[in-house]
Design an enzyme around this catalytic site. Structure first.
Site, PDB file in Angstrom:
ATOM      1  N   GLU A 133       1.045  -1.463  -0.448  1.00 65.53           N
ATOM      2  CA  GLU A 133      -0.228  -0.353   0.114  1.00 65.53           C
ATOM      3  C   GLU A 133       0.789   1.229   0.048  1.00 65.53           C
ATOM      4  O   GLU A 133       0.967   1.496   1.364  1.00 65.53           O
ATOM      5  CB  GLU A 133      -1.108   0.239   1.068  1.00 65.53           C
ATOM      6  CG  GLU A 133      -1.904   1.409   1.102  1.00 65.53           C
ATOM      7  CD  GLU A 133      -3.102   1.113   2.238  1.00 65.53           C
ATOM      8  OE1 GLU A 133      -2.586   0.490   3.343  1.00 65.53           O
ATOM      9  OE2 GLU A 133      -3.887   2.655   3.226  1.00 65.53           O
ATOM     10  N   LYS A 193      -2.894  -1.936  -3.038  1.00 65.54           N
ATOM     11  CA  LYS A 193      -4.222  -0.947  -2.816  1.00 65.54           C
ATOM     12  C   LYS A 193      -3.093   0.527  -2.930  1.00 65.54           C
ATOM     13  O   LYS A 193      -2.669   0.872  -2.067  1.00 65.54           O
ATOM     14  CB  LYS A 193      -3.661  -1.210  -1.178  1.00 65.54           C
ATOM     15  CG  LYS A 193      -4.288  -0.505  -0.887  1.00 65.54           C
ATOM     16  CD  LYS A 193      -5.229  -1.575   0.417  1.00 65.54           C
ATOM     17  CE  LYS A 193      -6.043   0.020   2.161  1.00 65.54           C
ATOM     18  NZ  LYS A 193      -6.778  -1.230   3.004  1.00 65.54           N
ATOM     19  N   GLY A 252     -10.279   8.878   2.787  1.00 65.03           N
ATOM     20  CA  GLY A 252     -10.817  10.170   3.394  1.00 65.03           C
ATOM     21  C   GLY A 252     -11.985  10.520   1.995  1.00 65.03           C
ATOM     22  O   GLY A 252     -12.829  11.709   2.421  1.00 65.03           O
ATOM     23  N   ARG A 255     -12.880   3.750   5.955  1.00 60.26           N
ATOM     24  CA  ARG A 255     -13.682   4.969   6.180  1.00 60.26           C
ATOM     25  C   ARG A 255     -15.044   5.151   5.383  1.00 60.26           C
ATOM     26  O   ARG A 255     -16.084   5.007   5.890  1.00 60.26           O
ATOM     27  CB  ARG A 255     -13.107   5.626   6.128  1.00 60.26           C
ATOM     28  CG  ARG A 255     -11.840   6.992   6.968  1.00 60.26           C
ATOM     29  CD  ARG A 255     -10.700   7.408   7.079  1.00 60.26           C
ATOM     30  NE  ARG A 255      -9.949   7.241   5.845  1.00 60.26           N
ATOM     31  CZ  ARG A 255      -9.108   8.065   5.987  1.00 60.26           C
ATOM     32  NH1 ARG A 255      -9.097   9.725   6.430  1.00 60.26           N
ATOM     33  NH2 ARG A 255      -8.036   7.501   5.194  1.00 60.26           N
TER      34      ARG A 255
HETATM   35  P1  13P Z   1      -8.968   3.842   4.238  1.00 59.70           P
HETATM   36  O1  13P Z   1     -10.328   3.711   3.254  1.00 59.70           O
HETATM   37  O2  13P Z   1     -10.076   4.942   5.216  1.00 59.70           O
HETATM   38  O3  13P Z   1      -8.367   5.082   3.679  1.00 59.70           O
HETATM   39  O4  13P Z   1      -8.643   3.636   4.984  1.00 59.70           O
HETATM   40  C1  13P Z   1      -7.850   2.147   3.874  1.00 59.70           C
HETATM   41  C2  13P Z   1      -6.266   1.475   4.988  1.00 59.70           C
HETATM   42  O5  13P Z   1      -6.572   0.380   5.145  1.00 59.70           O
HETATM   43  C3  13P Z   1      -5.006   2.726   5.120  1.00 59.70           C
HETATM   44  O6  13P Z   1      -4.335   2.045   5.718  1.00 59.70           O
END
Ligand code: 13P
Length: 343
Positions: free
Chosen positions: A177, A219, A263, A294
């Site tokens: 990610e 990701k 966000g 989120r």
């Molecule tokens: P969000 O979808 O809230 O951005 O979080 C994803 C995530 O796993 C961040 O590391």
């Protein structure tokens, strides 16, 4: 190496029209979200919240895998089952966040590097024994005046590749990610240029560290204008910029792509994912899924509010968002039909 197992798990996580649920907020992040709603910030309340999530009826119809945090994988649900086993029983593959968070990068004012490589081999063995079958590591890239620097991009890409190689050695599918943040007033094109440079660097490092692309997931962020940019770009422009970038920078062998939400509002994240799948379905070499925190959890968290009496309504909201994103994977999410429930 556990090549076939890695490939099978990676494929299962992005199979059909399901996606991932990130429920791996670190304790400080989870506490910050609770504090924003006036919810008490204790280990027991965090356990109750995660219990609400994993016991959501039919969640496994939409969610293929869920990412846990260290505290949660060591806790029991209210039915006295370890969280990883409760997920397996619900047909959801358990995963674990293994990075130790983003810290200031020395010599690079305003930039961060994700730590956690020390002792990672041993921690991965422990997590695998607790039932985790995949892992996540998040790097954070900030756009700003003269940022990101090459130093920041290379340090984070190197750490992501070292992490991914260690995961595959331990039989865990790495979710890689590299998040380019939405913060700032930059236009869409700048996010695109930065994301493309980051992805080229990450895949160069993954290659150098001999990571098997078929046994990992990417990701990424969507390519979006900064949150404070006056021109917020339409959905099709975001889809075209994002897929154009990925087609240039993400090798076809990668098992799948699962977006973070970063966000965006829940409805916008679903709308954009749906447009990408609709417009690019026939041209993508990889499944395009979601791994939202989120954008799936927020409406449910607001309804739950720390109260046991609100659990059924919160679970309904959580399932609804998961179902919306399942529709988005098919390119069939209808934000107009969803409007009364949008947050
Ligand atoms: P969000 O979808 O809230 O951005 O979080 C994803 C995530 O796993 C961040 O590391």
């Amino acid at each position: 190496m556990h090549a076939q197992r890695l490939v099978d798990t990676a494929k299962a996580l992005v199979a059909g029209d399901k996606g991932l649920l990130a429920m791996d907020e670190s304790t400080p992040t989870c506490n910050r979200r609770f504090a924003g709603l006036g919810i008490a910030q204790t280990a027991e309340v965090r356990r109750a919240y995660r219990d609400m999530i994993v016991t959501t009826p039919r969640l496994g119809e939409c969610i293929s895998g869920a990412i846990l945090y260290d505290e949660t994988i060591r806790q029991l649900t209210f039915a006295d089952t370890p969280f990883a086993q409760a997920l397996e029983a619900a047909g959801i593959v358990p995963g674990i966040k293994v990075d130790a968070g983003a810290k200031e990068l020395a010599g690079h004012c305003g930039e961060l590097v994700t730590e956690g490589l020390d002792g990672l081999r041993e921690r991965l063995i422990e997590y695998a024994a607790m039932g985790a079958r995949f892992a996540k590591w998040r790097a954070v890239i900030t756009i700003g005046d003269g940022l990101p620097s090459r130093g920041c991009i290379e340090a984070n890409a190197h750490a992501l590749a070292r992490y991914a190689a260690l995961c595959q050695e331990a039989g865990l599918v790495p979710i890689v990610e590299p998040e380019v943040l939405m913060d700032g007033d930059h236009p869409l094109g700048r996010c695109g240029a930065v994301t493309e440079e980051v992805l080229h660097t990450v895949f160069d490092q993954l290659h150098t560290q001999e990571v098997m692309l078929e046994g990992m997931l990417l990701k990424p962020n969507m390519i979006l204008p900064g949150a404070d940019c006056a021109d917020q770009s339409n959905v099709d422009d975001v889809a075209d910029a994002t897929l154009g970038c990925f087609l240039r920078a993400v090798p076809a062998a990668v098992a799948g792509i699962a977006f973070l939400s970063g966000g965006q509002s829940s409805a916008l994240a679903s709308t954009r994912l749906s447009a990408m799948n609709l417009r690019f379905k026939s041209r993508m070499p990889w499944p395009l899924a979601f791994s939202f925190a989120r954008a799936i959890q927020q409406p449910a968290l607001e309804i739950w509010h720390g109260q046991a009496a609100n659990v059924p309504a919160a679970q309904q909201a959580l399932f609804h968002r998961a179902e919306c994103n399942r529709a988005a994977r098919r390119g069939e999410y209808d934000s107009a039909a969803d409007a009364p429930r949008q947050t």
